[in-house]
Design a protein around this motif. Structure first.
Motif, PDB file in Angstrom:
ATOM      1  N   LYS A  87       0.837  -1.205   0.000  1.00  0.00           N
ATOM      2  CA  LYS A  87       0.000   0.000   0.000  1.00  0.00           C
ATOM      3  C   LYS A  87       0.875   1.261   0.000  1.00  0.00           C
ATOM      4  O   LYS A  87       0.559   2.248  -0.684  1.00  0.00           O
ATOM      5  CB  LYS A  87      -0.928   0.003   1.227  1.00  0.00           C
ATOM      6  N   HIS A  88       1.960   1.210   0.753  1.00  0.00           N
ATOM      7  CA  HIS A  88       2.899   2.337   0.782  1.00  0.00           C
ATOM      8  C   HIS A  88       3.559   2.516  -0.594  1.00  0.00           C
ATOM      9  O   HIS A  88       3.778   3.654  -1.045  1.00  0.00           O
ATOM     10  CB  HIS A  88       3.975   2.091   1.845  1.00  0.00           C
ATOM     11  N   SER A  89       3.845   1.407  -1.273  1.00  0.00           N
ATOM     12  CA  SER A  89       4.459   1.474  -2.612  1.00  0.00           C
ATOM     13  C   SER A  89       3.567   2.240  -3.575  1.00  0.00           C
ATOM     14  O   SER A  89       4.060   2.970  -4.452  1.00  0.00           O
ATOM     15  CB  SER A  89       4.707   0.062  -3.153  1.00  0.00           C
ATOM     16  N   LEU A  90       2.249   2.086  -3.417  1.00  0.00           N
ATOM     17  CA  LEU A  90       1.314   2.761  -4.324  1.00  0.00           C
ATOM     18  C   LEU A  90       1.266   4.270  -4.099  1.00  0.00           C
ATOM     19  O   LEU A  90       0.852   5.014  -4.992  1.00  0.00           O
ATOM     20  CB  LEU A  90      -0.097   2.169  -4.167  1.00  0.00           C
ATOM     21  N   LYS A  91       1.684   4.715  -2.910  1.00  0.00           N
ATOM     22  CA  LYS A  91       1.773   6.166  -2.674  1.00  0.00           C
ATOM     23  C   LYS A  91       2.907   6.771  -3.495  1.00  0.00           C
ATOM     24  O   LYS A  91       2.877   7.942  -3.865  1.00  0.00           O
ATOM     25  CB  LYS A  91       2.003   6.443  -1.189  1.00  0.00           C
ATOM     26  N   ILE A  92       3.909   5.939  -3.758  1.00  0.00           N
ATOM     27  CA  ILE A  92       5.070   6.391  -4.527  1.00  0.00           C
ATOM     28  C   ILE A  92       4.839   6.174  -6.021  1.00  0.00           C
ATOM     29  O   ILE A  92       5.105   7.050  -6.843  1.00  0.00           O
ATOM     30  CB  ILE A  92       6.341   5.642  -4.067  1.00  0.00           C
ATOM     31  N   LEU A  93       4.331   4.966  -6.360  1.00  0.00           N
ATOM     32  CA  LEU A  93       4.038   4.628  -7.762  1.00  0.00           C
ATOM     33  C   LEU A  93       2.593   4.128  -7.853  1.00  0.00           C
ATOM     34  O   LEU A  93       2.323   2.934  -7.693  1.00  0.00           O
ATOM     35  CB  LEU A  93       4.991   3.534  -8.258  1.00  0.00           C
ATOM     36  N   PRO A  94       1.632   5.017  -8.091  1.00  0.00           N
ATOM     37  CA  PRO A  94       0.206   4.635  -8.090  1.00  0.00           C
ATOM     38  C   PRO A  94      -0.151   3.581  -9.137  1.00  0.00           C
ATOM     39  O   PRO A  94      -1.131   2.865  -8.973  1.00  0.00           O
ATOM     40  CB  PRO A  94      -0.523   5.946  -8.379  1.00  0.00           C
ATOM     41  N   ASP A  95       0.633   3.491 -10.208  1.00  0.00           N
ATOM     42  CA  ASP A  95       0.337   2.526 -11.274  1.00  0.00           C
ATOM     43  C   ASP A  95       1.320   1.359 -11.292  1.00  0.00           C
ATOM     44  O   ASP A  95       1.539   0.734 -12.338  1.00  0.00           O
ATOM     45  CB  ASP A  95       0.343   3.223 -12.640  1.00  0.00           C
ATOM     46  N   PHE A  96       1.887   1.073 -10.149  1.00  0.00           N
ATOM     47  CA  PHE A  96       2.824  -0.061 -10.035  1.00  0.00           C
ATOM     48  C   PHE A  96       1.991  -1.346  -9.957  1.00  0.00           C
ATOM     49  O   PHE A  96       1.386  -1.659  -8.938  1.00  0.00           O
ATOM     50  CB  PHE A  96       3.688   0.123  -8.795  1.00  0.00           C
ATOM     51  N   SER A  97       1.921  -2.084 -11.070  1.00  0.00           N
ATOM     52  CA  SER A  97       0.988  -3.213 -11.180  1.00  0.00           C
ATOM     53  C   SER A  97       1.264  -4.321 -10.166  1.00  0.00           C
ATOM     54  O   SER A  97       0.336  -4.957  -9.658  1.00  0.00           O
ATOM     55  CB  SER A  97       1.009  -3.793 -12.600  1.00  0.00           C
ATOM     56  N   THR A  98       2.536  -4.554  -9.844  1.00  0.00           N
ATOM     57  CA  THR A  98       2.873  -5.589  -8.851  1.00  0.00           C
ATOM     58  C   THR A  98       2.302  -5.219  -7.490  1.00  0.00           C
ATOM     59  O   THR A  98       1.745  -6.072  -6.780  1.00  0.00           O
ATOM     60  CB  THR A  98       4.398  -5.762  -8.744  1.00  0.00           C
ATOM     61  N   ALA A  99       2.414  -3.940  -7.125  1.00  0.00           N
ATOM     62  CA  ALA A  99       1.856  -3.473  -5.849  1.00  0.00           C
ATOM     63  C   ALA A  99       0.328  -3.542  -5.880  1.00  0.00           C
ATOM     64  O   ALA A  99      -0.300  -3.978  -4.909  1.00  0.00           O
ATOM     65  CB  ALA A  99       2.326  -2.055  -5.563  1.00  0.00           C
ATOM     66  N   LEU A 100      -0.274  -3.131  -6.990  1.00  0.00           N
ATOM     67  CA  LEU A 100      -1.735  -3.199  -7.124  1.00  0.00           C
ATOM     68  C   LEU A 100      -2.231  -4.630  -6.944  1.00  0.00           C
ATOM     69  O   LEU A 100      -3.212  -4.887  -6.240  1.00  0.00           O
ATOM     70  CB  LEU A 100      -2.156  -2.680  -8.506  1.00  0.00           C
ATOM     71  N   TYR A 101      -1.526  -5.560  -7.582  1.00  0.00           N
ATOM     72  CA  TYR A 101      -1.907  -6.973  -7.494  1.00  0.00           C
ATOM     73  C   TYR A 101      -1.812  -7.477  -6.051  1.00  0.00           C
ATOM     74  O   TYR A 101      -2.725  -8.133  -5.546  1.00  0.00           O
ATOM     75  CB  TYR A 101      -1.006  -7.806  -8.409  1.00  0.00           C
ATOM     76  N   ASN A 102      -0.708  -7.145  -5.377  1.00  0.00           N
ATOM     77  CA  ASN A 102      -0.506  -7.650  -4.016  1.00  0.00           C
ATOM     78  C   ASN A 102      -1.435  -6.995  -3.002  1.00  0.00           C
ATOM     79  O   ASN A 102      -1.820  -7.632  -2.016  1.00  0.00           O
ATOM     80  CB  ASN A 102       0.958  -7.482  -3.609  1.00  0.00           C
ATOM     81  N   VAL A 103      -1.812  -5.756  -3.228  1.00  0.00           N
ATOM     82  CA  VAL A 103      -2.833  -5.126  -2.382  1.00  0.00           C
ATOM     83  C   VAL A 103      -4.171  -5.847  -2.589  1.00  0.00           C
ATOM     84  O   VAL A 103      -4.908  -6.108  -1.626  1.00  0.00           O
ATOM     85  CB  VAL A 103      -2.961  -3.617  -2.677  1.00  0.00           C
ATOM     86  N   GLY A 104      -4.454  -6.187  -3.848  1.00  0.00           N
ATOM     87  CA  GLY A 104      -5.660  -6.970  -4.143  1.00  0.00           C
ATOM     88  C   GLY A 104      -5.657  -8.304  -3.412  1.00  0.00           C
ATOM     89  O   GLY A 104      -6.672  -8.717  -2.842  1.00  0.00           O
ATOM     90  N   VAL A 105      -4.506  -8.967  -3.404  1.00  0.00           N
ATOM     91  CA  VAL A 105      -4.363 -10.242  -2.690  1.00  0.00           C
ATOM     92  C   VAL A 105      -4.627 -10.041  -1.194  1.00  0.00           C
ATOM     93  O   VAL A 105      -5.297 -10.849  -0.548  1.00  0.00           O
ATOM     94  CB  VAL A 105      -2.954 -10.844  -2.911  1.00  0.00           C
ATOM     95  N   GLY A 106      -4.106  -8.922  -0.645  1.00  0.00           N
ATOM     96  CA  GLY A 106      -4.312  -8.615   0.771  1.00  0.00           C
ATOM     97  C   GLY A 106      -5.783  -8.439   1.098  1.00  0.00           C
ATOM     98  O   GLY A 106      -6.281  -8.992   2.095  1.00  0.00           O
ATOM     99  N   TYR A 107      -6.493  -7.698   0.268  1.00  0.00           N
ATOM    100  CA  TYR A 107      -7.935  -7.511   0.491  1.00  0.00           C
ATOM    101  C   TYR A 107      -8.698  -8.834   0.339  1.00  0.00           C
ATOM    102  O   TYR A 107      -9.658  -9.098   1.058  1.00  0.00           O
ATOM    103  CB  TYR A 107      -8.495  -6.465  -0.470  1.00  0.00           C
ATOM    104  N   GLU A 108      -8.241  -9.649  -0.615  1.00  0.00           N
ATOM    105  CA  GLU A 108      -8.883 -10.961  -0.800  1.00  0.00           C
ATOM    106  C   GLU A 108      -8.711 -11.826   0.447  1.00  0.00           C
ATOM    107  O   GLU A 108      -9.651 -12.498   0.886  1.00  0.00           O
ATOM    108  CB  GLU A 108      -8.277 -11.657  -2.019  1.00  0.00           C
ATOM    109  N   ARG A 109      -7.509 -11.801   1.033  1.00  0.00           N
ATOM    110  CA  ARG A 109      -7.257 -12.569   2.257  1.00  0.00           C
ATOM    111  C   ARG A 109      -8.122 -12.073   3.413  1.00  0.00           C
ATOM    112  O   ARG A 109      -8.532 -12.851   4.270  1.00  0.00           O
ATOM    113  CB  ARG A 109      -5.779 -12.464   2.639  1.00  0.00           C
ATOM    114  N   ASN A 110      -8.394 -10.760   3.424  1.00  0.00           N
ATOM    115  CA  ASN A 110      -9.231 -10.179   4.477  1.00  0.00           C
ATOM    116  C   ASN A 110     -10.730 -10.320   4.168  1.00  0.00           C
ATOM    117  O   ASN A 110     -11.571  -9.784   4.893  1.00  0.00           O
ATOM    118  CB  ASN A 110      -8.893  -8.696   4.668  1.00  0.00           C
ATOM    119  N   ASN A 111     -11.015 -11.015   3.065  1.00  0.00           N
ATOM    120  CA  ASN A 111     -12.399 -11.257   2.632  1.00  0.00           C
ATOM    121  C   ASN A 111     -13.119  -9.966   2.217  1.00  0.00           C
ATOM    122  O   ASN A 111     -14.342  -9.912   2.220  1.00  0.00           O
ATOM    123  CB  ASN A 111     -13.194 -11.978   3.730  1.00  0.00           C
TER     124      ASN A 111
END
Length: 334
Positions: A87-111
């Protein structure tokens, strides 16, 4: 006397002069060199003869330590979890696809599935590419899976199909499409997708077994549907295909046995029922069908033995009780 010896070979990977790995800078690169500078500074203070200067520098050093301690504390919040880092990475690079994907994974884990879908969709819109890019077919398949969990089957199908446009044999997309159409009783579509899953280039042994089991089950359900529709020849072909992918399907042998019995092929029927019992020795349906054939052939004693065995396994199995009663009323067998 304090002697400090540092080999440049040991520090090369972490002093930032040469780039190691995809990242140019990282917090961990300071771990090895920071103690070195602290030691050098301490030695310098010890060597000073001017007490006033030494006191002044000590105060400056304490202020710097306090400042760095504060910064370290703030930085440690970022490193609280991998989710926070991305999430912090996205503050620096908002379109960083690897960070976007992993944040998505985090939300998925949190249901938090809706949020996860939003971030996965943002991955698909990113045009500028960085290192460690997520596979777009995988992302589409994950979105489909989340829509399926949310109960929006049509959206799930759409995204599974998007994954297949990128990779025709994508394992996850094909497996879930196969499952969707199996539940809809669209057996030929289901079989098509499970077959495609087996062609996935990076398929693992566990996934091969999983796909074969599903394919076998789809052929089995297709065969049952044909059997109910009185299309026996076609159902036999479907059942044989089922056994080709999973020879341990006892119910397939039972249906084949029924088809042979319907066509007065009692020897073949008994072979199929016995094959079912080799897989599951307590299968009451295989036992009952054998008892029926044996009774029809006049072997009442053996038929009664099978029926008694069924009632030991399941005392509430009414067809076995009725047949046993019918046989015992006409004979002296108990």
């Amino acid at each position: 006397v304090i002697e400090v010896q540092v080999s440049p070979h040991n520090l090369t990977p972490v002093i930032g002069i040469l780039q190691f790995g995809p990242q140019i800078m990282a917090d961990r690169y300071s771990y090895q060199v920071a103690p070195l500078f602290s030691i050098l500074l301490s030695v310098a203070l010890l060597k000073l003869t001017n007490k006033k200067l030494c006191k002044f520098l000590s105060i400056i050093l304490l202020v710097l330590i306090s400042l760095f301690a504060k910064l370290t504390w703030e930085q440690s919040k970022i490193w609280k979890s991998d989710f926070q880092i991305w999430k912090h990475s996205l503050k620096i690079l908002p379109d960083f696809s690897t960070a976007l994907y992993n944040v998505g994974v985090g939300y998925e884990r949190n249901n938090e599935l809706d949020k996860a879908i939003q971030y996965y969709k943002r991955v698909l819109k990113v045009e500028e590419k960085y290192f460690f890019e997520p596979d777009c077919a995988d992302v589409c398949a994950r979105i489909g899976l989340l829509y399926e969990r949310l109960g929006d089957i049509q959206q799930a199908i759409d995204f599974y199909n998007e994954a297949l446009k990128i990779n025709t044999n994508h394992f996850l997309a094909n497996m879930h499409l196969g499952e969707v159409f199996l539940n809809r009783k669209e057996f030929m579509k289901s079989i098509k997708y499970f077959t495609s899953a087996l062609k996935y280039e990076n398929i693992k042994e566990k996934e091969i077994t999983q796909a074969k089991d599903k394919l076998s089950y789809a052929y089995y359900k297709y065969g049952v549907n044909l059997f109910i529709s009185e299309k026996e020849e076609e159902s036999v072909q479907a059942f044989k295909m089922s056994l080709q992918y999973n020879p341990e399907m006892a119910n397939v042998h039972i249906y084949l046995g029924k088809i042979f019995a319907n066509n007065q092929k009692m020897r073949e029927a008994k072979e199929e029922f016995n094959l079912a019992l080799q897989i599951d020795e307590n299968n009451i349906y295989a036992l009952f069908n054998l008892a029926n054939i044996l009774s029809y052939e006049g072997n009442k004693k053996k038929s009664v033995n099978y029926l008694k065995r069924i009632l030991e396994i399941d005392p509430k199995f009414v067809p076995a009780r009725k047949l046993l009663l019918a046989i015992t009323e006409k004979t002296n067998l108990n």
